[in-house]
Design a protein around this motif. Structure first.
Motif, PDB file in Angstrom:
ATOM      1  N   UNK A   1      -8.754  -8.954  -3.428  1.00  0.00           N
ATOM      2  CA  UNK A   1      -8.065  -7.847  -2.581  1.00  0.00           C
ATOM      3  C   UNK A   1      -8.196  -8.220  -1.095  1.00  0.00           C
ATOM      4  N   UNK A   2      -7.094  -7.859  -0.594  1.00  0.00           N
ATOM      5  CA  UNK A   2      -7.114  -8.412   0.891  1.00  0.00           C
ATOM      6  C   UNK A   2      -6.861  -7.012   1.786  1.00  0.00           C
ATOM      7  N   UNK A   3      -6.783  -5.985   1.331  1.00  0.00           N
ATOM      8  CA  UNK A   3      -6.876  -4.655   2.017  1.00  0.00           C
ATOM      9  C   UNK A   3      -5.496  -3.796   1.866  1.00  0.00           C
ATOM     10  N   UNK A   4      -5.362  -2.643   2.343  1.00  0.00           N
ATOM     11  CA  UNK A   4      -4.610  -1.585   2.082  1.00  0.00           C
ATOM     12  C   UNK A   4      -3.796  -1.338   3.245  1.00  0.00           C
ATOM     13  N   UNK A   5      -2.496  -1.545   3.184  1.00  0.00           N
ATOM     14  CA  UNK A   5      -1.463  -1.153   4.216  1.00  0.00           C
ATOM     15  C   UNK A   5      -1.176   0.502   4.155  1.00  0.00           C
ATOM     16  N   UNK A   6      -1.315   1.130   5.193  1.00  0.00           N
ATOM     17  CA  UNK A   6      -0.952   2.620   4.925  1.00  0.00           C
ATOM     18  C   UNK A   6       0.418   2.932   5.046  1.00  0.00           C
ATOM     19  N   UNK A   7       1.042   3.622   4.172  1.00  0.00           N
ATOM     20  CA  UNK A   7       2.594   4.043   4.397  1.00  0.00           C
ATOM     21  C   UNK A   7       3.417   2.793   4.453  1.00  0.00           C
ATOM     22  N   UNK A   8       3.245   2.058   3.883  1.00  0.00           N
ATOM     23  CA  UNK A   8       3.876   0.593   3.906  1.00  0.00           C
ATOM     24  C   UNK A   8       4.878   0.267   2.748  1.00  0.00           C
ATOM     25  N   UNK A   9       4.821   1.273   1.777  1.00  0.00           N
ATOM     26  CA  UNK A   9       5.546   0.826   0.355  1.00  0.00           C
ATOM     27  C   UNK A   9       6.530   2.026   0.068  1.00  0.00           C
ATOM     28  N   UNK A  10       7.642   1.625  -0.414  1.00  0.00           N
ATOM     29  CA  UNK A  10       8.346   3.078  -0.841  1.00  0.00           C
ATOM     30  C   UNK A  10       8.738   2.752  -2.348  1.00  0.00           C
ATOM     31  N   UNK A  11       8.329   3.472  -3.172  1.00  0.00           N
ATOM     32  CA  UNK A  11       8.684   3.561  -4.499  1.00  0.00           C
ATOM     33  C   UNK A  11       9.152   4.626  -5.086  1.00  0.00           C
ATOM     34  N   UNK A  12       8.903   4.916  -6.354  1.00  0.00           N
ATOM     35  CA  UNK A  12       9.526   6.301  -6.914  1.00  0.00           C
ATOM     36  C   UNK A  12       8.738   7.388  -6.654  1.00  0.00           C
ATOM     37  N   UNK A  13       7.392   7.121  -6.124  1.00  0.00           N
ATOM     38  CA  UNK A  13       6.587   8.479  -5.791  1.00  0.00           C
ATOM     39  C   UNK A  13       6.891   8.653  -4.243  1.00  0.00           C
ATOM     40  N   UNK A  14       7.686   8.016  -3.594  1.00  0.00           N
ATOM     41  CA  UNK A  14       8.084   8.093  -1.952  1.00  0.00           C
ATOM     42  C   UNK A  14       7.253   7.126  -1.225  1.00  0.00           C
ATOM     43  N   UNK A  15       6.991   7.309  -0.203  1.00  0.00           N
ATOM     44  CA  UNK A  15       6.396   6.408   0.723  1.00  0.00           C
ATOM     45  C   UNK A  15       5.168   6.486   0.837  1.00  0.00           C
ATOM     46  N   UNK A  16       4.315   5.424   0.387  1.00  0.00           N
ATOM     47  CA  UNK A  16       3.024   5.178  -0.246  1.00  0.00           C
ATOM     48  C   UNK A  16       2.019   4.403   0.295  1.00  0.00           C
ATOM     49  N   UNK A  17       0.720   4.285   0.329  1.00  0.00           N
ATOM     50  CA  UNK A  17      -0.161   3.178   0.705  1.00  0.00           C
ATOM     51  C   UNK A  17      -0.114   2.213  -0.253  1.00  0.00           C
ATOM     52  N   UNK A  18       0.037   0.862   0.145  1.00  0.00           N
ATOM     53  CA  UNK A  18       0.161  -0.340  -0.648  1.00  0.00           C
ATOM     54  C   UNK A  18      -1.184  -1.127  -0.622  1.00  0.00           C
ATOM     55  N   UNK A  19      -1.986  -1.425  -1.865  1.00  0.00           N
ATOM     56  CA  UNK A  19      -3.057  -2.554  -1.849  1.00  0.00           C
ATOM     57  C   UNK A  19      -2.496  -3.717  -2.136  1.00  0.00           C
ATOM     58  N   UNK A  20      -3.121  -4.776  -1.274  1.00  0.00           N
ATOM     59  CA  UNK A  20      -2.544  -6.029  -1.326  1.00  0.00           C
ATOM     60  C   UNK A  20      -3.494  -7.120  -1.998  1.00  0.00           C
ATOM     61  N   UNK A  21      -3.026  -8.003  -2.895  1.00  0.00           N
ATOM     62  CA  UNK A  21      -4.000  -8.930  -3.386  1.00  0.00           C
ATOM     63  C   UNK A  21      -3.260 -10.072  -3.411  1.00  0.00           C
ATOM     64  N   UNK A  22      -4.072 -11.347  -3.407  1.00  0.00           N
ATOM     65  CA  UNK A  22      -3.432 -12.556  -3.425  1.00  0.00           C
ATOM     66  C   UNK A  22      -4.489 -13.493  -4.081  1.00  0.00           C
ATOM     67  N   UNK A  23      -3.837 -14.810  -4.326  1.00  0.00           N
ATOM     68  CA  UNK A  23      -4.430 -16.105  -4.668  1.00  0.00           C
ATOM     69  C   UNK A  23      -4.058 -16.845  -3.794  1.00  0.00           C
ATOM     70  N   UNK A  24      -5.183 -17.880  -3.228  1.00  0.00           N
ATOM     71  CA  UNK A  24      -4.708 -18.880  -2.283  1.00  0.00           C
ATOM     72  C   UNK A  24      -4.905 -20.087  -2.957  1.00  0.00           C
TER      73      UNK A  24
END
Length: 279
Positions: free
Chosen positions: A129-152
């Protein structure tokens, strides 16, 4: 594809595309995918269940950034196969492929924070888990907060890979908690494996409680490992105690002769008693 997941509004609830209204719409999408395979940067797979020999979901690279060797994943799976580990297995396989064959240094994904199950898939697949970007994603629920995960990829960073505790497919991974500290997370496969070793049949509630206790123990061990023990010699006991041995010398005998004096009858150096079997 149409019947197994693409037409289901529950599957697409937190996705960026609407459920398909007809088989023809699905067929058109498949034709576009087939045409995309002629491009080197196009990556799209079906998740197929061997038992039924049918696709039950899809997983793809939704964006590539060659400048930083980054690939973003997107995936979905039919409702009938939720919570069975299939999506995690597919994500793990695609991450391995992208890092080993394509040369990706970072594979990442994101999910609507209202859909934590997708985050669990990412964590179980080895993403942090790297963090949450507020109001950064638009999906079928509208404009929402997005949680970011990554593998390096450690190869990309020219680092030695961190050791991962694994036993027969069971695993323990570390994720960043909300307070910024790294916490141990034990997979469900690990709990199942521990249950098999211990010959325990745990209810879901008992397994969850045991998993929490084990995670807390591992966190405490990590805390102890942070202590500076330079110059401290290893010891087997907290007190400097040494074993004191005496000579193995008989002092008072075994007392058998005195004991046999009380026997009404004796035989071969023992008490003679009436038979209780075979009469």
């Amino acid at each position: 594809m149409y019947y197994n997941w693409a037409s289901d509004p529950e599957v697409t609830r937190y996705l960026t595309w609407q459920p398909h209204k007809s088989v023809e719409e699905t067929a058109e999408i498949l034709q576009q995918w087939e045409a995309g395979y002629s491009k080197n940067e196009f990556y799209q797979w079906a998740i197929e269940l061997n038992d039924i020999e049918q696709p039950i979901g899809s997983i793809s690279v939704v964006s590539l950034n060659e400048d930083v060797q980054s690939a973003e994943l997107g995936y979905c799976i039919g409702k009938s196969w939720w919570h069975q580990g299939y999506t995690t297995e597919a994500v793990e396989a695609v991450i391995r492929f992208l890092m080993a064959e394509v040369g990706a240094g970072r594979v990442w994904s994101q999910h609507d924070v209202a859909n934590p199950n997708s985050g669990e898939v990412m964590k179980k697949a080895g993403m942090d888990y790297e963090g949450t970007l507020r109001q950064s994603l638009k999906d079928n629920q509208g404009i929402v907060d997005s949680a970011i995960y990554a593998k390096i990829s450690h190869v990309a960073l020219d680092e030695e890979p961190e050791e991962e505790d694994q036993t027969s497919g069971a695993s323990v991974t570390k994720v960043m908690a909300e307070d910024g500290t790294m916490k141990n997370v034990i997979s469900d496969d690990t709990m199942e494996y521990v249950g098999i070793l211990a010959k325990l049949e745990l209810s879901p509630e008992e397994a969850e409680a045991a998993k929490k206790d084990m995670e807390d123990m591992l966190d405490y061990i990590d805390l102890l490992n942070e202590l500076d023990t330079t110059g401290i010699e290893p010891m087997s006991h907290v007190f400097p105690i040494e074993n004191v041995f005496r000579e193995d010398v008989v002092t008072n005998g075994d007392g058998s002769a005195d004991t046999l004096k009380n026997a009404p009858e004796q035989k071969d150096g023992g008490f003679k008693v009436p038979k209780t079997i075979g009469e």
